[in-house]
Design a protein around this motif. Structure first.
Motif, short mmCIF file in Angstrom:
data_model
loop_
_atom_site.label_atom_id
_atom_site.label_comp_id
_atom_site.label_asym_id
_atom_site.label_seq_id
_atom_site.Cartn_x
_atom_site.Cartn_y
_atom_site.Cartn_z
N ALA A 238 0.84 -1.20 0.00
CA ALA A 238 0.00 0.00 0.00
C ALA A 238 0.87 1.25 0.00
CB ALA A 238 -0.91 0.00 1.22
N ALA A 239 0.30 2.35 -0.44
CA ALA A 239 1.00 3.64 -0.47
C ALA A 239 0.55 4.50 0.71
CB ALA A 239 0.70 4.35 -1.78
N HIS A 240 1.27 5.61 0.91
CA HIS A 240 0.86 6.53 1.97
C HIS A 240 -0.55 7.06 1.72
CE1 HIS A 240 5.33 6.68 2.27
NE2 HIS A 240 5.03 6.59 3.54
N ALA A 241 -0.91 7.20 0.46
CA ALA A 241 -2.24 7.73 0.14
C ALA A 241 -3.34 6.88 0.77
CB ALA A 241 -2.42 7.79 -1.38
N PHE A 242 -3.10 5.56 0.85
CA PHE A 242 -4.11 4.67 1.42
C PHE A 242 -4.33 5.00 2.90
CE2 PHE A 242 -5.46 0.77 3.54
CZ PHE A 242 -6.57 0.44 2.78
N LEU B 73 -3.57 7.92 4.35
CA LEU B 73 -4.11 9.28 4.44
C LEU B 73 -5.59 9.35 4.08
CD1 LEU B 73 -1.12 11.20 2.77
CD2 LEU B 73 -1.72 11.21 5.21
N LEU B 74 -6.01 8.44 3.24
CA LEU B 74 -7.41 8.43 2.80
C LEU B 74 -8.37 8.14 3.94
CD1 LEU B 74 -9.60 8.17 0.52
CD2 LEU B 74 -8.98 5.74 0.41
N HIS B 75 -7.91 7.31 4.86
CA HIS B 75 -8.79 6.91 5.96
C HIS B 75 -8.74 7.93 7.11
CE1 HIS B 75 -8.55 3.15 3.68
NE2 HIS B 75 -9.69 2.82 4.28
N GLN C 143 -7.14 -2.64 5.44
CA GLN C 143 -6.23 -3.47 4.65
C GLN C 143 -6.23 -4.91 5.15
OE1 GLN C 143 -2.41 -1.67 3.86
NE2 GLN C 143 -1.48 -3.63 3.30
N ASP D 291 5.28 4.23 8.05
CA ASP D 291 5.96 5.51 8.30
C ASP D 291 5.18 6.75 7.86
OD1 ASP D 291 6.19 5.32 5.57
OD2 ASP D 291 8.25 6.07 5.52
N THR D 292 3.86 6.62 7.79
CA THR D 292 3.10 7.80 7.38
C THR D 292 3.11 8.87 8.47
OG1 THR D 292 1.67 6.35 6.08
CG2 THR D 292 0.84 8.57 6.51
N ASP E 124 9.74 3.43 4.54
CA ASP E 124 10.02 4.11 3.27
C ASP E 124 10.72 5.46 3.48
OD1 ASP E 124 9.69 4.55 0.38
OD2 ASP E 124 8.14 6.00 0.93
N SER E 125 11.27 5.70 4.66
CA SER E 125 11.89 7.02 4.89
C SER E 125 12.84 6.92 6.08
CB SER E 125 10.81 8.08 5.16
OG SER E 125 10.00 7.67 6.24
N SER F 104 12.92 3.32 -0.56
CA SER F 104 13.29 4.73 -0.44
C SER F 104 14.60 4.97 -1.18
CB SER F 104 13.42 5.19 1.02
OG SER F 104 13.56 6.60 1.07
#
Lengths: 412, 412
Positions: B182-186, B188-190, B200, B213-214, B238-239, B267
């Motif tokens: 999954a991406a960070h957008a997933f 952030l969406l919730h 998920q 790491d969001t 990822d960071s 990353s």
């Protein structure tokens, strides 16, 4: 990700994704927007067909309800973005995609692939154009990159100011002017260089471009002018010290009264090599490898980030991750370029308010409305726009060395 | 070039073109042959259709007799080459194309585009495989390169030892195993990270990979294990400082009794960053940008040169240009790899005689006979061959630093 969001219901939330670069890789002074037209072309055909759905089903990549969603997939949202050919800077929101999360997230790879490639090529090409100072550049890099990238690279180079391409498919698909010269193989194929030149002139006329460095350059130039006369279009030099060779060939051509015969040079040229030839009697440059590989920056470092999404109560709320070292700013952006009193670009202004700053030129234009492409334009418009946009940048923007962006990005 | 050669009659001469690299760019120790299968696929469909011919006619690119030739074009010659997945060195004749000049010269751009791209990616991927020391690598670079290059890059990376790709089209087209996260957008969406993880896990089960790491890594790991239990498949970081982060997350996972939960890092990884993580508790690497851009070497510097052609008397004669600084050797080549008594590769032996050296393993295999593809093989064979070929190289071949080719090329 899509499957889980469809199941949780969050996939139906309205979402805004933005494409931007956190920095300009390679110490570039500006980036060049390219690929917008290709995004619009691809978007119209971006569907999941039976073959793709069968693959996804058989390999159990997603569940049945996701397959049903994909079978009906068609982007129905809105896209706006910087006009193709315009320049951009760190954080410039060069494309803004708005739709449900499900439909917008599916476009990430398509949009980023096209823009990361095409912007990288155009950004390199623009530097070469600056270095060439009005002398024509021919794109000749097809053999050095993926067979499909080659076509897109020729298109991007044309936007950024290249005169033509040797890629005929780019001529066919996008109307890019085409040009070409003979290869060493053509000379080697014949029993002698003279026989090769004779064959080429017989077929293409004396205004053709003869390749003169297969064996001995002075002898080749002598033969070329002997056969084609002072009508000889051009000679191409592809090896050795190009500045010295061009000087010698120019003197020889002039001595043979072939004053109008042009000199075209090739051989691993990049913007630095082109700049170093500014004082040499060169009439045109053929550029291959360094163009199609972005001259050290093969990808534009553009990302596609969720910046706002609908809340449970239906409002659009700014969102941003807090990952270390990867700054993102939440909220849907608007962008303006502010010019000084002499008309030079001064600031790239990004706002989330939607209130236009006084005298700022809005940079976002409508590309897709309710799923319909509305922002298509001829390629030459992007090319003209690019020349204009660069001419309005401060002088420092044309420096080839590494440095900071030519104008600062400010957030209001 | 084709038109002039058709008119002079030289186009009908038998010709031999060879693909080779004058050097290994970037100080690499070996190159990896990749793209052979794609060349064979494309060759079978390489025709000039009505649309292309109409374009060429309307733009007066070539004359009518050349158009007639192109309309009937179909490669009817022979191609042999190094087996896909094998390694190569400077001057290795990795592909040898034999036919009339006209039919063979038309393949230059197609063959070079495919091989220059795919070999560059595979050569970078192989170094990453060596650096990863058995830990699985996932190819995740689609967004950083042209949309079609992305599919070819995933294929090339798989040949060179990557375990899987996030590019589903590469799975569909070439059968490369696919994987994704999954991406960070997933997240952030919730409404919260917890809600995202719940969604998920509900959809994909606890064995999924959660991106941690969001917002705050320790809190995300705590939430992840709380929701998925010790069955949690993996977490992705990822960071930040990946070595330190992996160490901390491993300790936290172990303290939470999630001993089997793997740690995946991403990353901007390249072979050097992967090597630097050798001592960190990392279970897999996701590699994007540096893979699809060849990790500093986006094109393999392969050329396609005429090395022999038929004379007026019908004999095949070696030819080579004498351009300054661009050495070429005339004559049709044969290639052998010679191994020492311990079975390690010692020399790449190139001959024009056709006499096999004692104990040398022949490297050229038949790919196309009289225009028919005869050298097709499953992708997994190329992958297995690559692992074997690297295992037979001297230890120096695995050094990541710049240097000379791992074994010398000798001409007999």
């Amino acid at each position: 990700m899509l499957q889980a969001a469809l199941q949780s219901g969050a996939a139906r939330r309205r979402a805004v994704f933005e494409v931007f670069a956190r920095h300009l890789p390679g110490g570039r002074r500006y980036g060049v927007v390219a690929g917008t037209g290709r995004v619009l072309d691809e978007l119209e055909h971006f569907r999941f067909g039976d073959e793709e759905l069968t693959y996804l089903r058989e390999h159990q990549v997603v569940d049945e309800s996701t397959l049903t969603f994909l079978a009906d997939y068609r982007f129905s949202g809105n896209i706006c973005g910087y006009a193709e050919g315009d320049v951009y800077f760190p954080a410039s929101p060069i494309m803004v995609v708005e739709g449900t999360f499900a439909e917008a997230v599916l476009l990430e790879t398509l949009i980023l692939s096209i823009l990361n490639h095409d912007c990288a090529i155009a950004s390199a090409a623009s530097r070469m154009r600056n270095a060439a100072g009005g002398r024509p550049l021919i794109e000749m890099g097809s053999r050095r990159t993926h067979e499909r990238s080659a076509v897109a690279a020729a298109r991007a180079a044309y936007i950024a100011g290249f005169a033509s391409t040797s890629n005929l498919m780019a001529g066919h698909t996008y109307g890019v002017p085409t040009a070409g010269t003979a290869a060493h193989a053509f000379t080697l194929l014949h029993d002698s260089e003279r026989a090769a030149f004779e064959a080429q002139i017989a077929s293409l006329g004396p205004e053709t471009t003869l390749l003169v460095d297969t064996y001995d350059v002075p002898e080749a130039v002598r033969t070329a002018v002997e056969l084609a006369g002072d009508k000889l279009g051009a000679v191409r030099i592809d090896s050795g010290d190009l500045a010295a060779a061009a000087q010698e060939v120019r003197e020889q051509l002039d001595a043979l009264a072939a004053f109008d015969t042009r000199i075209l040079v090739t051989s691993d040229l990049d913007e630095y090599a082109i700049a170093a030839l500014a004082a040499a009697p060169v009439d045109g440059y053929g550029v291959g490898t360094s163009l199609v590989t972005g001259s050290g920056v093969p990808t534009a470092a553009l990302v596609y980030k969720l910046v706002a999404r609908e809340t449970a109560s239906g409002d659009l709320e700014p969102v941003a991750k807090r990952s270390v070292g990867k700054p993102s700013r939440g909220g849907r952006k608007h962008a303006y370029r502010v010019f000084d009193e002499r008309g030079h670009a001064e600031t790239e202004l990004i706002t989330t308010s939607g209130t236009a700053p006084e005298g700022g030129t809005p940079l976002l234009r409508e590309l897709v409305r309710d799923g319909e492409v509305v922002g298509r334009e001829p390629l030459t418009e992007a090319r003209d726009r690019h020349a204009r946009a660069v001419s309005l940048l401060p002088q420092e923007a044309l420096h080839l060395g590494r440095g900071y962006a030519a104008i600062p990005t400010e957030f209001a």
